[in-house]
Design a protein around this motif. Structure first.
Motif, mmCIF file in Angstrom:
data_model
loop_
_atom_site.group_PDB
_atom_site.id
_atom_site.type_symbol
_atom_site.label_atom_id
_atom_site.label_comp_id
_atom_site.label_asym_id
_atom_site.label_seq_id
_atom_site.Cartn_x
_atom_site.Cartn_y
_atom_site.Cartn_z
ATOM 1 N N MET A 125 -43.909 23.282 -13.030
ATOM 2 C CA MET A 125 -44.574 24.530 -12.711
ATOM 3 C C MET A 125 -43.520 25.603 -12.519
ATOM 4 O O MET A 125 -42.505 25.376 -11.887
ATOM 5 C CB MET A 125 -45.423 24.378 -11.451
ATOM 6 C CG MET A 125 -46.048 25.689 -11.006
ATOM 7 S SD MET A 125 -46.999 25.562 -9.494
ATOM 8 C CE MET A 125 -48.440 24.740 -10.096
ATOM 9 N N ASP A 126 -43.784 26.756 -13.048
ATOM 10 C CA ASP A 126 -42.927 27.910 -12.854
ATOM 11 C C ASP A 126 -43.358 28.581 -11.560
ATOM 12 O O ASP A 126 -44.424 29.188 -11.496
ATOM 13 C CB ASP A 126 -43.077 28.853 -14.041
ATOM 14 C CG ASP A 126 -42.287 30.136 -13.872
ATOM 15 O OD1 ASP A 126 -41.641 30.326 -12.821
ATOM 16 O OD2 ASP A 126 -42.321 30.948 -14.801
ATOM 17 N N ILE A 127 -42.549 28.464 -10.510
ATOM 18 C CA ILE A 127 -42.975 28.995 -9.212
ATOM 19 C C ILE A 127 -43.054 30.512 -9.205
ATOM 20 O O ILE A 127 -43.693 31.097 -8.355
ATOM 21 C CB ILE A 127 -42.082 28.491 -8.054
ATOM 22 C CG1 ILE A 127 -40.629 28.924 -8.265
ATOM 23 C CG2 ILE A 127 -42.204 26.988 -7.896
ATOM 24 C CD1 ILE A 127 -39.738 28.670 -7.077
ATOM 25 N N GLY A 128 -42.407 31.159 -10.175
ATOM 26 C CA GLY A 128 -42.521 32.603 -10.282
ATOM 27 C C GLY A 128 -43.866 33.021 -10.848
ATOM 28 O O GLY A 128 -44.338 34.123 -10.643
ATOM 29 N N ASN B 18 -50.036 27.770 -14.835
ATOM 30 C CA ASN B 18 -49.478 27.209 -16.058
ATOM 31 C C ASN B 18 -50.523 27.016 -17.149
ATOM 32 O O ASN B 18 -50.268 26.344 -18.143
ATOM 33 C CB ASN B 18 -48.796 25.872 -15.756
ATOM 34 C CG ASN B 18 -47.438 26.091 -15.136
ATOM 35 O OD1 ASN B 18 -46.717 26.992 -15.533
ATOM 36 N ND2 ASN B 18 -47.104 25.284 -14.155
ATOM 37 N N MET B 19 -51.689 27.595 -16.985
ATOM 38 C CA MET B 19 -52.748 27.406 -17.965
ATOM 39 C C MET B 19 -52.317 27.862 -19.355
ATOM 40 O O MET B 19 -52.627 27.211 -20.346
ATOM 41 C CB MET B 19 -54.007 28.155 -17.517
ATOM 42 C CG MET B 19 -55.222 27.755 -18.276
ATOM 43 S SD MET B 19 -55.575 26.015 -17.941
ATOM 44 C CE MET B 19 -56.858 25.731 -19.102
ATOM 45 N N GLU B 20 -51.592 28.950 -19.427
ATOM 46 C CA GLU B 20 -51.127 29.455 -20.729
ATOM 47 C C GLU B 20 -50.266 28.415 -21.436
ATOM 48 O O GLU B 20 -50.431 28.155 -22.628
ATOM 49 C CB GLU B 20 -50.346 30.749 -20.516
ATOM 50 C CG GLU B 20 -50.063 31.511 -21.779
ATOM 51 C CD GLU B 20 -51.305 32.136 -22.402
ATOM 52 O OE1 GLU B 20 -51.267 32.385 -23.626
ATOM 53 O OE2 GLU B 20 -52.295 32.378 -21.689
ATOM 54 N N ARG B 21 -49.350 27.798 -20.699
ATOM 55 C CA ARG B 21 -48.482 26.770 -21.292
ATOM 56 C C ARG B 21 -49.281 25.539 -21.699
ATOM 57 O O ARG B 21 -49.021 24.921 -22.724
ATOM 58 C CB ARG B 21 -47.385 26.376 -20.306
ATOM 59 C CG ARG B 21 -46.302 27.391 -20.200
ATOM 60 C CD ARG B 21 -45.172 26.834 -19.315
ATOM 61 N NE ARG B 21 -44.487 27.932 -18.691
ATOM 62 C CZ ARG B 21 -44.801 28.438 -17.509
ATOM 63 N NH1 ARG B 21 -45.758 27.921 -16.791
ATOM 64 N NH2 ARG B 21 -44.131 29.466 -17.035
ATOM 65 N N ASN C 180 -52.726 24.111 -28.923
ATOM 66 C CA ASN C 180 -52.896 25.188 -29.900
ATOM 67 C C ASN C 180 -54.056 26.107 -29.536
ATOM 68 O O ASN C 180 -54.805 26.558 -30.397
ATOM 69 C CB ASN C 180 -53.059 24.622 -31.310
ATOM 70 C CG ASN C 180 -51.819 23.889 -31.765
ATOM 71 O OD1 ASN C 180 -50.704 24.363 -31.569
ATOM 72 N ND2 ASN C 180 -52.001 22.718 -32.341
ATOM 73 N N TYR C 181 -54.218 26.351 -28.268
ATOM 74 C CA TYR C 181 -55.253 27.237 -27.719
ATOM 75 C C TYR C 181 -56.666 26.792 -28.100
ATOM 76 O O TYR C 181 -57.588 27.591 -28.141
ATOM 77 C CB TYR C 181 -54.985 28.700 -28.119
ATOM 78 C CG TYR C 181 -53.732 29.193 -27.467
ATOM 79 C CD1 TYR C 181 -53.768 29.773 -26.204
ATOM 80 C CD2 TYR C 181 -52.496 29.024 -28.077
ATOM 81 C CE1 TYR C 181 -52.601 30.193 -25.571
ATOM 82 C CE2 TYR C 181 -51.326 29.433 -27.451
ATOM 83 C CZ TYR C 181 -51.392 30.005 -26.202
ATOM 84 O OH TYR C 181 -50.235 30.407 -25.589
#
Length: 126
Positions: free
Chosen positions: A1-4, A8-11, A17-18
């Motif tokens: 997880m990017d804490i910034g 993370n749904m986008e990743r 492939n969306y």
């Protein structure tokens, strides 16, 4: 997880492939309450003498309740939550002996290609 940017749904969608329908076929959601989290920490500690942090306890509890096999990876040390774990479970967090024992062990490093099939094969064979 990017804490910034903790969402993370986008990743995750990028991995599919969306294709939201494909994502829904592969992912299960499980709700874990605070009480269940604390009970999981206590249960695992009593049965296995292993102290989980809160995040790992949520994942472990969810993994126990879904079908199939799961791998739960602990991502935080209980020391990070020592006060909270003591307050919620009565378990004192002190891993100084464990850390000393780990420092005495030889390091083991494994190489693995950066893709799902390679990681899956590695985990199955090791």
């Amino acid at each position: 997880m990017d804490i910034g940017s903790p969402n993370n749904m986008e990743r995750i969608l990028d991995l599919f492939n969306y294709d939201h329908a494909e994502f829904c076929k592969s992912v299960k959601a499980v709700k874990v309450t605070d009480k269940q989290t604390i009970d999981t920490i206590k249960k695992v500690y009593q049965k296995q003498n292993y102290l989980m942090d809160f995040h790992t306890a949520v994942a472990f509890n969810a993994a126990e309740r879904i079908d199939g096999k799961s791998i739960v990876v602990a991502t935080a040390s209980p020391l990070k939550f020592a006060k909270e774990i003591l307050r919620e479970t009565g378990i004192k967090v002190d891993n100084s002996n464990l850390v000393e024992e780990l420092r005495k062990k030889d390091k083991r490093v494994f190489a693995c290609d950066n893709n799902y099939e390679a990681v899956k094969k590695f985990l199955k064979n090791n």
